[in-house]
Structure formats: C-alpha cells, structure tokens
Design a protein around this motif. Structure first.
Motif, short mmCIF file in Angstrom:
data_model
loop_
_atom_site.label_atom_id
_atom_site.label_comp_id
_atom_site.label_asym_id
_atom_site.label_seq_id
_atom_site.Cartn_x
_atom_site.Cartn_y
_atom_site.Cartn_z
N UNK A 116 30.67 47.37 48.98
CA UNK A 116 30.52 48.65 49.68
C UNK A 116 29.33 48.64 50.64
N UNK A 117 28.39 47.72 50.43
CA UNK A 117 27.25 47.61 51.34
C UNK A 117 27.68 46.82 52.58
N UNK A 118 27.28 47.30 53.73
CA UNK A 118 27.62 46.65 55.00
C UNK A 118 27.10 45.22 55.02
N UNK A 119 27.99 44.28 55.34
CA UNK A 119 27.59 42.88 55.50
C UNK A 119 27.53 42.07 54.22
N UNK A 120 27.76 42.71 53.06
CA UNK A 120 27.70 41.97 51.80
C UNK A 120 28.89 41.04 51.69
N UNK A 121 28.62 39.78 51.30
CA UNK A 121 29.67 38.79 51.19
C UNK A 121 29.72 38.22 49.76
N UNK A 122 30.91 37.85 49.29
CA UNK A 122 32.18 38.03 49.99
C UNK A 122 32.61 39.50 49.96
N UNK A 123 33.45 39.86 50.91
CA UNK A 123 33.89 41.26 50.97
C UNK A 123 34.65 41.62 49.70
N UNK A 124 35.56 40.72 49.30
CA UNK A 124 36.31 40.91 48.05
C UNK A 124 35.96 39.80 47.08
N UNK A 125 35.74 40.16 45.83
CA UNK A 125 35.42 39.19 44.79
C UNK A 125 36.37 39.39 43.62
N UNK A 126 36.92 38.27 43.11
CA UNK A 126 37.84 38.34 41.96
C UNK A 126 37.23 37.64 40.76
N UNK A 127 37.67 38.05 39.58
CA UNK A 127 37.25 37.36 38.36
C UNK A 127 37.66 35.89 38.42
N UNK A 128 36.86 35.01 37.81
CA UNK A 128 37.26 33.61 37.71
C UNK A 128 38.34 33.47 36.63
N UNK A 129 38.98 32.31 36.55
CA UNK A 129 39.92 32.06 35.45
C UNK A 129 39.16 32.10 34.13
N UNK A 130 39.76 32.76 33.15
CA UNK A 130 39.14 32.90 31.83
C UNK A 130 40.18 32.64 30.75
N UNK A 131 39.78 32.85 29.50
CA UNK A 131 40.71 32.68 28.38
C UNK A 131 41.91 33.61 28.52
N UNK A 132 41.69 34.83 29.03
CA UNK A 132 42.77 35.81 29.10
C UNK A 132 43.33 35.98 30.51
N UNK A 133 42.83 35.24 31.48
CA UNK A 133 43.27 35.45 32.86
C UNK A 133 43.38 34.13 33.62
N UNK A 134 44.56 33.91 34.20
CA UNK A 134 44.78 32.80 35.12
C UNK A 134 45.32 33.41 36.41
N UNK A 135 44.56 33.26 37.50
CA UNK A 135 44.91 34.00 38.71
C UNK A 135 46.30 33.67 39.25
N UNK A 136 46.79 32.46 38.94
CA UNK A 136 48.11 32.09 39.42
C UNK A 136 49.24 32.54 38.53
N UNK A 137 48.92 33.27 37.45
CA UNK A 137 49.94 33.67 36.48
C UNK A 137 50.27 35.16 36.50
N UNK A 138 49.51 35.94 37.25
CA UNK A 138 49.79 37.38 37.28
C UNK A 138 49.71 37.88 38.72
N UNK A 139 50.06 39.13 38.91
CA UNK A 139 50.08 39.75 40.23
C UNK A 139 49.46 41.14 40.12
N UNK A 140 48.66 41.49 41.10
CA UNK A 140 48.05 42.82 41.07
C UNK A 140 49.13 43.88 41.24
N UNK A 141 49.05 44.90 40.37
CA UNK A 141 49.99 46.01 40.44
C UNK A 141 51.29 45.79 39.69
N UNK A 142 51.45 44.63 39.03
CA UNK A 142 52.71 44.35 38.33
C UNK A 142 52.98 45.38 37.24
N UNK A 143 51.95 45.80 36.55
CA UNK A 143 52.14 46.77 35.46
C UNK A 143 52.52 48.15 36.02
N UNK A 144 51.79 48.61 37.02
CA UNK A 144 52.05 49.94 37.59
C UNK A 144 53.38 49.99 38.34
N UNK A 145 53.78 48.87 38.94
CA UNK A 145 54.98 48.84 39.80
C UNK A 145 56.25 48.46 39.07
#
Length: 567
Positions: free
Chosen positions: A213-242
């Motif tokens: 939210x601060x101007x110029x802060x990088x990276x603009x978007x930051x995601x969680x790293x892969x963890x025990x409960x999360x693999x970024x290539x295995x899920x999709x944002x909004x899959x539950x709500x949609x």
C-alpha cells in the motif's frame, strides 16, 4: 493425506465394475454384457457397454473406458483418492491412510492460518490506509466480506500480542510461511499490505497474498512461499468462492491477478479463478477438470499475457478441456475492463474464440506489414499453433484441428501432421534432458513389484509427461498395483518420489537396461503389449455386446486392431 496401498489393492480386488456402474445408471443385459446410454455424452442409441467378467466398461461412442475407479472418477468428477474412498465405503472396506500424524499437522496449521486471517481482518477495520486504498479501487463491502480481505499492520507488536493470546507458536508461523526470524526478532512478511487469503477447494486457508500500500514498495504483490499446506501450483485463487458458479456453468474463466478476479465477481461474473501471478500448471488444470468442460482464458492484453494464454492452452487441452481466448484491446487487464461495465465484459466473453481459431485468424492478419515482418509473424504464430497441437492427446480433436489448419493454410494434412510431429519430438527431447538425472535417496520397498511394472514406473519417474497421454495413463491404471505410485508422481510429492527413485536405483535389471540405453525401448514394448491386450478385451467386449455382428464387420474390427490387412 495419501490413501494406503493396502486400501487401493483391496478396492481393486473386491470392486466389480457392474456393481458400481449400476448404482449410477440403468443397465440392460445383452448376452454376457450390459448396455446403456452413455452418461458422458449425448446419444440416442446405447453405445456404453459393461462387462462383469472382464471388469471393464467402454463407450464406443465417446471412447471413455476403464475400471470401477475410473468410472466413479469421471461420473462424480472426483480425484482418484476420493473415488477409492467412495467405492471402499460401498463394500465396507476399511479406509486406511498413510500417515494419520501428518493429517493432524495439516489440521493444526489450517487452524493457525485461519486465526492469522482473523487477525488481519480485524486490523483492516482499524487501518485508514487500507480502507482508503479499498475505496480508491472501488471494492465493495460485500466483496471484502465474501473474500475475507484483511490488512497486516506494520507494528509487529500487535501480531506478537495476538499470538500470545491465542497460544500460537513462532514455529507454526514459520511453517505457514508467514514470518522471517531475524536477529532483531520476528518480522511479518506481509506487514503494510492488503491481504488476500488463499483457500483450497474445501475452504481451508492455506496461504496469503499481499498488495503493498506504500508508494514504491516492492514487490507490489507478495505471495506465501510453498509450505507444508500450500503448493502454489496446486491451487487457484478464488476456487473456493467461485466453485458453485463454476459447477453450474461447467465453464471457468481464468485470469491472472487477485483484483482481476475480484472486479469480475463484483460485477456479477463469478465463475472465475486466478493463477496467483504464476504460470498456469498441470495440477491446476487437473483441479478444474473435475468441474468444467470449457475454460475461457482472459489474461492481460499485453504480449506477455498472450504468450501466457498460449502456455495455459497447451496444458488445458492436454487435459481434454476446451479452450477459448477472450480477446480485448481497450483495457490492460480484466480489472480495468470491468470498469467499463458488465455489458462490455459479457461482450468480450461471448465473443471469445477457440484458441486455434483465434491464432489462425492472426496468422492471416498481415496488412500494412513488409515481407520480412510478415514472414516472421506468420512463422511465430504457426509455431504457437504447432506447440498447442503437440500437447493435444484426444485424436479426434487433433485431426479436426489439423483439417482446419490445412484448409486455412493451404498446406496438405500430411505436412501439417509432419510439422506437429517434428515439434513434438523437439519438446520430448527437451523434457528427456530435464528428467534424465533421477537417482535420489529412497527407503520405499519395491522388491515385490514385477520387473515390467518397475520398468514402467522408472520410465514415468524419468518422463512424467507421458501421463499426459490419456491412453497410456488408462493402460497403466488398469494394472491396479501401480495406481498408488502413479498418484504419487502426479502429486509431485518430492519426498515420496525421491524414495521411489532410490528403491528402483537398487534394482540390477533396471540398472543394466539404463546402462545399455534400452529402458525406453522396453517401456514402449510393455505398453504396446498391454495396449494390445486391452484392445483385444475391447473388441471382444463389443462382440459380446453385439452378438448379431456381421462377419465382415468382425473382420474390419480385426483389421483395425492389427493396423492393416488381415488376410
């Protein structure tokens, strides 16, 4: 959590395809087999056949075939594990899992992630910076509530106080990828960011995305790293709500970013998922394959977005999902496009075209271009088309595209097929180079596995892309005893895959085949033998289903089976 091999073996041993299929559709006895209208495609004359003696089903209309597990997977649109559990429950087979302790760990971390989200949601109410940003982006209160948006405060003391009150350990925060441990204490990776919780299909909070939210802060978007409960290539944002809207329409719109999805939801387009800012993966395609027949790709309108759409198309088509491309040039992304109103967005969606048709149109858009530029554009686009076709495993769909391309390019069908084959070999060569080094540490005992099955497993571990070939995949699944290991390969569980590799590396026969460079030859021969037996079963199944089959038709069947003249 993986289902045990013992449970899989028992289900394969006990379950009869007739018993299972008849729970779902009405079957009519014809000779020694049963027939029905196919549940997987529209037809007026029954072409779906079930053989209790061979324990297989086959539709001679759409081509789908397999055992009881395969039927439940396709009919219920569930995973292999879910299908095994459903059948096990039918036969009162105890369902055992590989590691109950691991399940407890997962549940504990899900609870931690949920508590942290509650912390972020509460802090959003107190942040004028976050509320101003939300107002500027035009995000409505109901969207904030539906997607449970939050805010991570910059004051780490607030987080420390919260986790003390909730008795959450620093170790668990590290396990979910939330904090960094420094010499000066813990640091929230998402501090000062608007929070987008990432959920799995069951609604468990598995990760977070944060927008600076601060101007110029990088990276603009930051995601969680892969963890025990999360693999970024295995899920999709909004899959539950949609998911309810995706199931209803059997179509999914795929976008790239959080705000793209939220903006579309806000104007009423709700069958949407987002790729979490990374390249679309095979596992993501398999995730949505359970629910859809068609995907509409609506990526950013720049050249990077178009290239990403082509890469996603290859993966989706390899999984048998029809792909359309939503083209627009009056906005940079779906978020900006949505600001033009629902009518404009619906217009773009309704005018979306089959990805190959879209590229063929682009192939011929050469006005106002010099010859060199025209030739370069033509070659680039044609290569995109070949790249997509090289990944299509459905022969009927592929030949339809080939004929269309032949008509549009005035190039013989045989030449188009040759172009695709050359391109496919190039891809295969690259993949073989990537997967050639596979010796890793392992403790899994595979001594009792027959050598032919070890050869299959070893080759698949070295070349996992072969599972994209639906025919090979079905043949391998028909063995039953390899199901467990194939599911591990598909899950991309590195720890288990490494164990399998280590066990196979100790096999002297495999070692000899590798040394001689004949592992692939042996794999191909085994698959061809299995395919031959499978085809024999299918032909006999059809003969059983059609006892009045004429002699000439039987001879034609044998010719097709042999691939030539049967005289």
């Amino acid at each position: 959590m993986a289902i045990s091999q013992e449970t899989i073996d028992e289900v394969n041993r006990v379950a009869n395809v007739y018993d299972v299929v008849s729970d779902y559709i009405s079957l009519k006895k014809t000779g020694s087999v049963y027939v029905a209208l196919c549940p997987f495609h529209s037809e007026k004359t029954p072409s779906f056949v079930v053989s209790p003696s061979k324990n297989i089903f086959k539709c001679f209309g759409c081509g789908i075939a397999g055992n009881a597990i395969k039927f439940v997977m396709e009919y219920e649109k569930v995973s292999f594990t879910e299908a095994v559990i459903k059948i096990a429950q039918k036969y009162n087979i105890p369902v055992k899992f590989e590691n109950d302790e691991k399940d407890k760990i997962f549940k504990g971390l899900y609870l931690v992630a949920r508590e942290i989200l509650n912390f972020y949601k509460e802090n959003l109410k107190n942040s004028s910076l976050a509320k101003d940003y939300i107002k500027k982006r035009g995000i409505l209160p109901r969207i904030i509530e539906d997607f449970e948006l939050g805010y991570s405060p910059t004051d780490i003391g607030l987080l420390k106080k919260f986790i003390e009150e909730k008795n959450i350990s620093i170790e668990d925060l590290e396990k979910i990828g939330l904090i960094t441990n420094t010499e000066n204490g813990i640091k929230d990776k998402f501090a000062g960011r608007l929070i987008f919780p990432i959920k799995d299909v069951k609604g468990n909070v598995v990760a977070f995305g944060g927008r600076a939210l601060e101007e110029g802060k990088q990276p603009k978007y930051l995601n969680s790293p892969d963890t025990v409960i999360y693999k970024k290539g295995n899920t999709l944002y909004g899959i539950y709500e949609s998911l309810p809207y995706i199931k209803e329409k059997e179509t999914v719109i795929i976008v790239e970013g959080y705000m793209d999805l939220i903006s579309l939801h806000q104007i009423g387009i709700k069958n949407v998922v987002a790729t979490l800012g990374t390249a679309f993966t095979q596992n993501q395609a398999r995730l949505i394959k359970k629910y859809v027949k068609e995907a509409i790709i609506m990526f950013d309108s720049d050249s990077a977005g178009k290239k990403a759409a082509i890469e996603a198309s290859k993966i989706l088509l390899s999984e048998g999902i029809t792909v359309k491309y939503a083209y627009y040039n009056d906005a940079k992304d779906p978020d900006e496009l949505s600001k033009k109103g629902i009518s404009r967005v619906k217009e773009v969606i309704n005018q979306s075209k089959d990805i190959i048709l879209f590229l063929l149109e682009k192939l011929n858009e050469t006005e106002n271009l010099d010859e060199q530029t025209k030739l370069k554009k033509y070659r680039t686009t044609y290569n995109y088309i070949l790249d997509i076709l090289a990944h299509i495993t459905d022969p009927t769909l592929k030949i339809s595209y080939i004929k269309l391309i032949s008509e549009q390019t005035k190039r013989d069908v045989s030449k188009v097929e040759a172009d695709i084959e050359t391109h496919r070999k190039s891809i295969e060569k690259q993949l073989q180079q990537i997967h050639q080094n596979t010796d890793e540490e392992d403790k899994m005992d595979l001594k009792t596995l027959p050598i032919k099955q070890k050869i299959i497993l070893k080759y698949i571990l070295d070349n996992p892309y072969v599972l994209q070939n639906e025919e090979i995949y079905d043949i391998i699944l028909s063995l039953g005893s390899l199901n467990y290991y194939i599911e591990i390969v598909k899950s991309e569980n590195k720890e288990k895959i490494d164990k399998i590799k280590e066990s196979l590396s100790k096999d002297t026969v495999l070692h000899s085949l590798e040394k001689q460079g004949t592992l692939e030859t042996n794999f191909r021969k085994i698959i061809e033998d299995l395919k031959s037996q499978y085809q024999k079963d299918i032909i006999l199944l059809k003969l059983e289903a059609e006892p009045q089959l004429k002699l000439e038709e039987f001879i034609e069947e044998i010719k097709l089976f042999k691939g030539g003249d049967s005289r």
